[in-house]
Each structure stands twice: as structure tokens, then as C-alpha cells.
Design a protein around this motif. Sequence first.
Motif, PDB file in Angstrom:
ATOM      1  N   ILE A  46       0.856  -1.185   0.000  1.00 58.30           N
ATOM      2  CA  ILE A  46       0.000   0.000   0.000  1.00 58.30           C
ATOM      3  C   ILE A  46       0.890   1.232   0.000  1.00 58.30           C
ATOM      4  O   ILE A  46       1.867   1.313   0.744  1.00 58.30           O
ATOM      5  CB  ILE A  46      -0.921   0.003   1.235  1.00 58.30           C
ATOM      6  CG1 ILE A  46      -1.880  -1.184   1.159  1.00 58.30           C
ATOM      7  CG2 ILE A  46      -1.698   1.315   1.346  1.00 58.30           C
ATOM      8  CD1 ILE A  46      -2.715  -1.383   2.390  1.00 58.30           C
ATOM      9  N   TYR A  85      -9.006   1.691  -2.757  1.00 55.37           N
ATOM     10  CA  TYR A  85      -8.780   0.264  -2.953  1.00 55.37           C
ATOM     11  C   TYR A  85      -8.050  -0.072  -4.253  1.00 55.37           C
ATOM     12  O   TYR A  85      -7.055  -0.790  -4.248  1.00 55.37           O
ATOM     13  CB  TYR A  85     -10.118  -0.480  -2.875  1.00 55.37           C
ATOM     14  CG  TYR A  85      -9.966  -1.965  -2.772  1.00 55.37           C
ATOM     15  CD1 TYR A  85      -9.550  -2.561  -1.589  1.00 55.37           C
ATOM     16  CD2 TYR A  85     -10.225  -2.779  -3.863  1.00 55.37           C
ATOM     17  CE1 TYR A  85      -9.399  -3.927  -1.478  1.00 55.37           C
ATOM     18  CE2 TYR A  85     -10.080  -4.151  -3.768  1.00 55.37           C
ATOM     19  CZ  TYR A  85      -9.667  -4.718  -2.574  1.00 55.37           C
ATOM     20  OH  TYR A  85      -9.515  -6.071  -2.479  1.00 55.37           O
ATOM     21  N   LYS A  88      -4.538   1.154  -4.222  1.00 54.18           N
ATOM     22  CA  LYS A  88      -3.775   0.690  -3.054  1.00 54.18           C
ATOM     23  C   LYS A  88      -2.960   1.842  -2.454  1.00 54.18           C
ATOM     24  O   LYS A  88      -1.749   1.773  -2.297  1.00 54.18           O
ATOM     25  CB  LYS A  88      -2.879  -0.485  -3.423  1.00 54.18           C
ATOM     26  CG  LYS A  88      -3.658  -1.736  -3.777  1.00 54.18           C
ATOM     27  CD  LYS A  88      -2.748  -2.902  -3.931  1.00 54.18           C
ATOM     28  CE  LYS A  88      -3.392  -4.192  -4.283  1.00 54.18           C
ATOM     29  NZ  LYS A  88      -4.763  -4.371  -4.375  1.00 54.18           N
TER      30      LYS A  88
END
Length: 182
Positions: A46, A85, A88
Motif C-alpha cells: 500500500i 482500494y 492501493k
Amino acid sequence: MIKIKKRGENGLIEILTNRLMIIPCSLDLAKSLVFHRKELNKRSPIEFPYYWPSPFVKSFLPYYIECLESDEVEHDCGLWLIILYEEKKIIGDILMKGKPSKEGMVELCYHVEEKQVDETIAYEAMDAFIDWLTYQKSVKKVVMECEEQQKKSIRLFNKLGMICMKKEGSFLMWEIQKKDLD
């Protein structure tokens, strides 16, 4: 659409929306943010942008780490990460300032990097988080504050259905109460 998932043995919660994943900040992640940021940036799947965490969260992290290490219930607070999402990428955070009071009230503050995302992202994140919170039996009222010149926060709070309950100086106190389903 909001989906709640529990993952792992410790039952960590993931709050999923169409575009976001909202997860609690673990002790390991909090320590990495404070002590090993460069290594975290290299190894994490991430992205942790340079602008995150906000100055408020940076100053809160040592206290948060202490609370997680002591595992004391009276210091029950929560730092949650808002992740875009598909990219990321962390785009903000939600801070729960302590556990719910005896009356079921909890205070939140949030930060979403407005230069990186549009206003609908902040709404999606806060709406999902408040929905999740108010489905917890102990939370009956969510309180947030902003300054009167923070027009985006005021629009967000209005859109969430919050009501401005008090003004102290330039600060506005907003709340939303759980609707009784009985």
C-alpha cells in the motif's frame, strides 16, 4: 454498498465500500510509521503518500502506540486508515477519540487529502464508518467538530445528516444519533 469483513485470527475488521477499504491501524503499522517510515514505504504493498499521516495524526501516534501496547480498555481509541482500494493508496484517516461513553457517544475526527480525491470519497468513508459504528450496540451518537470556515466539512456533515448542536467561538459541534429500530 458497505461490506464488513473480519480477517485473520484476531478478527480485524475491514469496512469495504465501492471504492474504499477502511481498516484499523495495527500496532506494527503505527510503530513503522513512527520509527521505520522509509522501510515501510519500500516494503508495503500500500502506498503511504508523503502528505500522510496528517500533522494531527503524527502527534497522536506515540499515544496510540502506548495505548495499544498497554492494552488498557480505558484508553480505547482507534486510528483507521482510508485506502483507495484500486490504487492501493492511503488517502486519509478516521480517528475515534476514545471508547463510547456510558450514554453511547463517540467523538470522531477525519482527514482526507482533498487535493488527491473528490468530496464524494470523504462522504463514502465517513458514511460507511458511521454506519458500522452505529451498528455496534454501544454507539448511539457520533459527534464531530469543525471550524466555521471549513465549508467542505460543513457540507459533508450536512450530507451525512448530522445536526450542528453547538457553537463555541469559531468551532461548530455536530452530531448524529442512531435511529431506534425497535
